[in-house]
Design an enzyme around this catalytic site. Structure first.
Site, PDB file in Angstrom:
ATOM      1  N   THR A 123      27.433 -40.540 -12.191  1.00  0.00           N
ATOM      2  CA  THR A 123      28.874 -40.335 -12.354  1.00  0.00           C
ATOM      3  C   THR A 123      29.701 -41.355 -11.568  1.00  0.00           C
ATOM      4  O   THR A 123      29.270 -41.839 -10.514  1.00  0.00           O
ATOM      5  CB  THR A 123      29.229 -38.908 -11.866  1.00  0.00           C
ATOM      6  OG1 THR A 123      30.634 -38.763 -11.789  1.00  0.00           O
ATOM      7  CG2 THR A 123      28.636 -38.604 -10.489  1.00  0.00           C
ATOM      8  N   ASP A 124      30.927 -41.592 -12.046  1.00  0.00           N
ATOM      9  CA  ASP A 124      31.852 -42.468 -11.309  1.00  0.00           C
ATOM     10  C   ASP A 124      32.259 -41.847  -9.967  1.00  0.00           C
ATOM     11  O   ASP A 124      32.761 -42.548  -9.079  1.00  0.00           O
ATOM     12  CB  ASP A 124      33.098 -42.779 -12.148  1.00  0.00           C
ATOM     13  CG  ASP A 124      33.894 -41.562 -12.594  1.00  0.00           C
ATOM     14  OD1 ASP A 124      33.526 -40.426 -12.232  1.00  0.00           O
ATOM     15  OD2 ASP A 124      34.904 -41.743 -13.313  1.00  0.00           O
ATOM     16  N   GLU A 125      32.027 -40.535  -9.808  1.00  0.00           N
ATOM     17  CA  GLU A 125      32.467 -39.871  -8.577  1.00  0.00           C
ATOM     18  C   GLU A 125      31.691 -40.344  -7.340  1.00  0.00           C
ATOM     19  O   GLU A 125      32.110 -40.093  -6.214  1.00  0.00           O
ATOM     20  CB  GLU A 125      32.362 -38.351  -8.719  1.00  0.00           C
ATOM     21  CG  GLU A 125      33.253 -37.836  -9.829  1.00  0.00           C
ATOM     22  CD  GLU A 125      33.603 -36.365  -9.733  1.00  0.00           C
ATOM     23  OE1 GLU A 125      33.390 -35.760  -8.672  1.00  0.00           O
ATOM     24  OE2 GLU A 125      34.105 -35.827 -10.730  1.00  0.00           O
ATOM     25  N   TYR A 147      29.383 -31.984  -4.828  1.00  0.00           N
ATOM     26  CA  TYR A 147      28.847 -32.446  -6.125  1.00  0.00           C
ATOM     27  C   TYR A 147      28.558 -33.941  -6.063  1.00  0.00           C
ATOM     28  O   TYR A 147      27.435 -34.392  -6.308  1.00  0.00           O
ATOM     29  CB  TYR A 147      29.841 -32.153  -7.265  1.00  0.00           C
ATOM     30  CG  TYR A 147      29.543 -32.943  -8.519  1.00  0.00           C
ATOM     31  CD1 TYR A 147      28.423 -32.669  -9.292  1.00  0.00           C
ATOM     32  CD2 TYR A 147      30.382 -33.998  -8.928  1.00  0.00           C
ATOM     33  CE1 TYR A 147      28.127 -33.415 -10.434  1.00  0.00           C
ATOM     34  CE2 TYR A 147      30.095 -34.735 -10.072  1.00  0.00           C
ATOM     35  CZ  TYR A 147      28.973 -34.447 -10.818  1.00  0.00           C
ATOM     36  OH  TYR A 147      28.678 -35.193 -11.943  1.00  0.00           O
ATOM     37  N   LYS A 151      24.975 -36.090  -5.938  1.00  0.00           N
ATOM     38  CA  LYS A 151      24.672 -37.036  -7.019  1.00  0.00           C
ATOM     39  C   LYS A 151      24.398 -38.428  -6.423  1.00  0.00           C
ATOM     40  O   LYS A 151      23.521 -39.152  -6.881  1.00  0.00           O
ATOM     41  CB  LYS A 151      25.833 -37.129  -8.020  1.00  0.00           C
ATOM     42  CG  LYS A 151      26.024 -35.922  -8.921  1.00  0.00           C
ATOM     43  CD  LYS A 151      24.903 -35.713  -9.927  1.00  0.00           C
ATOM     44  CE  LYS A 151      24.906 -36.721 -11.048  1.00  0.00           C
ATOM     45  NZ  LYS A 151      23.856 -36.390 -12.070  1.00  0.00           N
TER      46      LYS A 151
HETATM   47  P1  NAD Z   1      26.469 -29.523 -18.100  1.00  0.00           P
HETATM   48  O1  NAD Z   1      26.836 -28.722 -16.903  1.00  0.00           O
HETATM   49  O2  NAD Z   1      27.128 -29.244 -19.404  1.00  0.00           O
HETATM   50  O3  NAD Z   1      24.898 -29.409 -18.350  1.00  0.00           O
HETATM   51  C1  NAD Z   1      23.947 -29.509 -17.328  1.00  0.00           C
HETATM   52  C2  NAD Z   1      22.599 -29.108 -17.923  1.00  0.00           C
HETATM   53  O4  NAD Z   1      21.596 -29.228 -16.907  1.00  0.00           O
HETATM   54  C3  NAD Z   1      22.566 -27.647 -18.404  1.00  0.00           C
HETATM   55  O5  NAD Z   1      21.921 -27.559 -19.637  1.00  0.00           O
HETATM   56  C4  NAD Z   1      21.756 -26.939 -17.323  1.00  0.00           C
HETATM   57  O6  NAD Z   1      21.086 -25.777 -17.777  1.00  0.00           O
HETATM   58  C5  NAD Z   1      20.805 -28.040 -16.900  1.00  0.00           C
HETATM   59  N1  NAD Z   1      20.277 -27.865 -15.541  1.00  0.00           N
HETATM   60  C6  NAD Z   1      20.985 -27.637 -14.402  1.00  0.00           C
HETATM   61  N2  NAD Z   1      20.147 -27.537 -13.348  1.00  0.00           N
HETATM   62  C7  NAD Z   1      18.904 -27.727 -13.849  1.00  0.00           C
HETATM   63  C8  NAD Z   1      17.621 -27.758 -13.235  1.00  0.00           C
HETATM   64  N3  NAD Z   1      17.463 -27.561 -11.923  1.00  0.00           N
HETATM   65  N4  NAD Z   1      16.529 -27.986 -14.029  1.00  0.00           N
HETATM   66  C9  NAD Z   1      16.685 -28.173 -15.372  1.00  0.00           C
HETATM   67  N5  NAD Z   1      17.872 -28.137 -15.993  1.00  0.00           N
HETATM   68  C10 NAD Z   1      18.969 -27.928 -15.240  1.00  0.00           C
HETATM   69  O7  NAD Z   1      26.640 -31.035 -17.665  1.00  0.00           O
HETATM   70  P2  NAD Z   1      27.189 -32.318 -18.431  1.00  0.00           P
HETATM   71  O8  NAD Z   1      28.660 -32.358 -18.281  1.00  0.00           O
HETATM   72  O9  NAD Z   1      26.559 -32.395 -19.751  1.00  0.00           O
HETATM   73  O10 NAD Z   1      26.598 -33.474 -17.481  1.00  0.00           O
HETATM   74  C11 NAD Z   1      25.307 -34.011 -17.712  1.00  0.00           C
HETATM   75  C12 NAD Z   1      25.036 -35.117 -16.706  1.00  0.00           C
HETATM   76  O11 NAD Z   1      26.037 -36.125 -16.838  1.00  0.00           O
HETATM   77  C13 NAD Z   1      25.063 -34.670 -15.252  1.00  0.00           C
HETATM   78  O12 NAD Z   1      24.052 -35.330 -14.554  1.00  0.00           O
HETATM   79  C14 NAD Z   1      26.436 -35.116 -14.759  1.00  0.00           C
HETATM   80  O13 NAD Z   1      26.424 -35.354 -13.378  1.00  0.00           O
HETATM   81  C15 NAD Z   1      26.631 -36.383 -15.569  1.00  0.00           C
HETATM   82  N6  NAD Z   1      28.032 -36.736 -15.834  1.00  0.00           N
HETATM   83  C16 NAD Z   1      28.896 -35.822 -16.363  1.00  0.00           C
HETATM   84  C17 NAD Z   1      30.194 -36.204 -16.660  1.00  0.00           C
HETATM   85  C18 NAD Z   1      31.198 -35.240 -17.240  1.00  0.00           C
HETATM   86  O14 NAD Z   1      32.386 -35.583 -17.310  1.00  0.00           O
HETATM   87  N7  NAD Z   1      30.812 -34.063 -17.686  1.00  0.00           N
HETATM   88  C19 NAD Z   1      30.606 -37.525 -16.398  1.00  0.00           C
HETATM   89  C20 NAD Z   1      29.682 -38.428 -15.847  1.00  0.00           C
HETATM   90  C21 NAD Z   1      28.410 -38.024 -15.583  1.00  0.00           C
HETATM   91  O1  DAU Z   2      34.303 -38.313 -13.329  1.00  0.00           O
HETATM   92  C1  DAU Z   2      33.123 -37.772 -13.844  1.00  0.00           C
HETATM   93  C2  DAU Z   2      33.064 -36.327 -13.477  1.00  0.00           C
HETATM   94  O2  DAU Z   2      34.058 -35.677 -14.250  1.00  0.00           O
HETATM   95  C3  DAU Z   2      31.705 -35.682 -13.706  1.00  0.00           C
HETATM   96  O3  DAU Z   2      30.770 -36.303 -12.882  1.00  0.00           O
HETATM   97  C4  DAU Z   2      31.773 -34.185 -13.406  1.00  0.00           C
HETATM   98  O4  DAU Z   2      30.540 -33.565 -13.708  1.00  0.00           O
HETATM   99  C5  DAU Z   2      32.860 -33.578 -14.248  1.00  0.00           C
HETATM  100  O5  DAU Z   2      33.002 -32.202 -13.927  1.00  0.00           O
HETATM  101  C6  DAU Z   2      34.179 -34.305 -14.037  1.00  0.00           C
HETATM  102  O6  DAU Z   2      34.723 -34.040 -12.735  1.00  0.00           O
HETATM  103  P1  DAU Z   2      36.278 -33.747 -12.506  1.00  0.00           P
HETATM  104  O7  DAU Z   2      36.426 -32.977 -11.253  1.00  0.00           O
HETATM  105  O8  DAU Z   2      37.095 -34.970 -12.661  1.00  0.00           O
HETATM  106  O9  DAU Z   2      36.543 -32.817 -13.815  1.00  0.00           O
HETATM  107  P2  DAU Z   2      37.347 -31.465 -14.023  1.00  0.00           P
HETATM  108  O10 DAU Z   2      37.370 -31.206 -15.496  1.00  0.00           O
HETATM  109  O11 DAU Z   2      36.869 -30.369 -13.144  1.00  0.00           O
HETATM  110  O12 DAU Z   2      38.807 -31.864 -13.560  1.00  0.00           O
HETATM  111  C7  DAU Z   2      39.500 -32.965 -14.135  1.00  0.00           C
HETATM  112  C8  DAU Z   2      40.824 -33.112 -13.405  1.00  0.00           C
HETATM  113  O13 DAU Z   2      41.629 -31.963 -13.728  1.00  0.00           O
HETATM  114  C9  DAU Z   2      40.691 -33.105 -11.903  1.00  0.00           C
HETATM  115  O14 DAU Z   2      41.693 -33.972 -11.360  1.00  0.00           O
HETATM  116  C10 DAU Z   2      40.988 -31.673 -11.501  1.00  0.00           C
HETATM  117  C11 DAU Z   2      41.996 -31.240 -12.545  1.00  0.00           C
HETATM  118  N1  DAU Z   2      41.962 -29.795 -12.907  1.00  0.00           N
HETATM  119  C12 DAU Z   2      40.777 -29.248 -13.258  1.00  0.00           C
HETATM  120  C13 DAU Z   2      40.698 -27.917 -13.592  1.00  0.00           C
HETATM  121  C14 DAU Z   2      39.370 -27.294 -13.980  1.00  0.00           C
HETATM  122  C15 DAU Z   2      43.129 -29.055 -12.900  1.00  0.00           C
HETATM  123  O15 DAU Z   2      44.240 -29.555 -12.594  1.00  0.00           O
HETATM  124  N2  DAU Z   2      43.057 -27.729 -13.227  1.00  0.00           N
HETATM  125  C16 DAU Z   2      41.892 -27.113 -13.563  1.00  0.00           C
HETATM  126  O16 DAU Z   2      41.890 -25.889 -13.834  1.00  0.00           O
END
Ligand code: NAD
Ligand code: DAU
Length: 335
Positions: A123-125, A147, A151
């Site tokens: 992730t970019d985080e 988180y 990561k």
């Molecule tokens: P998600 O929460 O929708 O899915 C996570 C999946 O991992 C689920 O199916 C869960 O059951 C599985 N999981 C969790 N712990 C596990 C374990 N210990 N063993 C096996 N399976 C397990 O997540 P997502 O949003 O699809 O993110 C997927 C990946 O992409 C993550 O690594 C996340 O850090 C990365 N990522 C997400 C975002 C985003 O915006 N959602 C952005 C950049 C990177």
């Molecule tokens: O940047 C990549 C990341 O993006 C991933 O690695 C994470 O898994 C994913 O959860 C996401 O993280 P963020 O914290 O940026 O996403 P989230 O959807 O939780 O929040 C997006 C922005 O919106 C953040 O600035 C917080 C704000 N927010 C979020 C929620 C849930 C609100 O203002 N209100 C809310 O209720």
């Protein structure tokens, strides 16, 4: 290719699996623990595809991982498995440490034992917040939340396996994803569903935090490019084409759903809230990748998908998610 996709039952993992089966003819074995975020419903349309297998198991369980590899003999592991919600990591970090540290270690050991290529989805985080400009792969790692810190730890462990054991690892770091099948704890699906139901739209702080949105199909494609063409030991950023302040995203969702702006509520800010994320994707573009979906068009399609797929989100919104919501926001969802 034959792939072991860990965490493939989640939002981005299932998007990647669908793409690899349908567009590349890969064989895919999914290993997933099925936490609250992992859902077999995400496979409803690909369950019967030839080449698809699902195994329930945790990445921190060496037996489950060893069996998946021993029986199915994949050529590569792509690891999506993670706890992914920043707010949950602030409330209860334990599972984040276990999955990201121990789980990644178990997978790396298995990749070493069986001589497999390994892709870590990151992730970019890990770079922390940036006021101006954009992060490259060489930017310092300054994660802010449990988180992102866990990561980052996983990324460092992955890189150590390249330097120490010459394991064929690559890391792909994405920006904020959106699209179908995203669990409604995240900003966009939360706001869409609350808007449709007439619930409050809880914007943290002033809502001027900026995120670099990427459609999940574009991120999944970038991971595919990195898997196939990435150089071992390297990191590749994959950021979306558009940046948006949260408040503008929420206002657009209000317009697209026909909700009322009076539903918007500014609530207490997230502790340690990162102000802005922005990724340079020049390096992954050299592999041939380019993002296809602009944010405004992708958001419109995403709103339409949630409107049309009540069967998918209704069991979530009427289940444990209600309890989470009440704890996180101090109020109940209407229905
Ligand atoms: P998600 O929460 O929708 O899915 C996570 C999946 O991992 C689920 O199916 C869960 O059951 C599985 N999981 C969790 N712990 C596990 C374990 N210990 N063993 C096996 N399976 C397990 O997540 P997502 O949003 O699809 O993110 C997927 C990946 O992409 C993550 O690594 C996340 O850090 C990365 N990522 C997400 C975002 C985003 O915006 N959602 C952005 C950049 C990177
Ligand atoms: O940047 C990549 C990341 O993006 C991933 O690695 C994470 O898994 C994913 O959860 C996401 O993280 P963020 O914290 O940026 O996403 P989230 O959807 O939780 O929040 C997006 C922005 O919106 C953040 O600035 C917080 C704000 N927010 C979020 C929620 C849930 C609100 O203002 N209100 C809310 O209720």
């Amino acid at each position: 290719m034959k792939l072991l996709v860990c965490g493939g039952a989640g939002f981005i993992g299932s998007t990647f699996v669908r793409q690899r089966l349908r567009e590349f003819g890969d064989e895919v074995v999914v290993l997933d623990k099925l936490t609250y975020a992992g859902r077999e419903e995400n496979f409803h349309d690909i369950r019967e595809e030839p080449g698809f297998r699902f195994l329930r198991g945790a990445i921190e369980d060496p037996e489950a991982v060893g069996e998946a590899i021993g029986v199915h003999r994949p050529e590569a592991i792509v690891n999506f498995a993670a706890e992914t919600h920043v707010d949950r990591s602030i409330a209860e970090p334990d599972a984040f440490v276990k999955t990201h540290a121990l789980g990644t270690h178990v997978l790396l050991e298995a990749a070493r034992e069986w001589g497999l290529r390994y892709v870590q989805v990151s992730t970019d985080e890990v770079y922390g917040s940036i006021e101006e400009g954009t992060f490259t792969e060489d930017s310092p790692l300054r994660p802010s939340s449990p988180y992102s810190a866990t990561k980052t730890g996983a990324d460092l462990l992955v890189q150590s396996y390249f330097h120490t054991y010459a394991l064929g690892v690559v890391i792909c770091r994405g920006s904020n994803n959106y699209g179908p099948y995203q669990y409604p704890e995240k900003l966009i699906p939360l706001m869409i569903l609350n808007a449709i139901h007439g619930d409050g739209l809880p914007v943290y702080g002033d809502g001027m935090q900026v995120r670099n949105w990427i459609h999940c199909t574009d991120f999944a494609a970038a991971i595919g490019y990195v898997l196939e063409h990435g150089r071992a030991g390297e990191v590749y950023n994959a950021g979306g084409p558009d940046e948006q302040a949260n408040i503008d995203v929420v206002k657009r969702i209000v317009e697209l759903t026909g909700a009322d702006e009076s539903q918007i509520e500014h609530v207490t800010d997230r502790p340690g809230h990162d102000r802005r994320y922005s990724l340079s994707s020049e390096k992954v573009r050299t592999l041939g990748w380019t993002p296809k979906v602009r944010f405004q068009e992708g958001l419109e399609e995403t709103v339409a998908w949630y409107r049309e797929n009540k069967w998918w989100w209704d069991p979530i919104r009427s289940g444990d998610y209600r309890e989470y919501y009440e704890q996180q926001y101090g109020r109940a969802l209407s229905s």
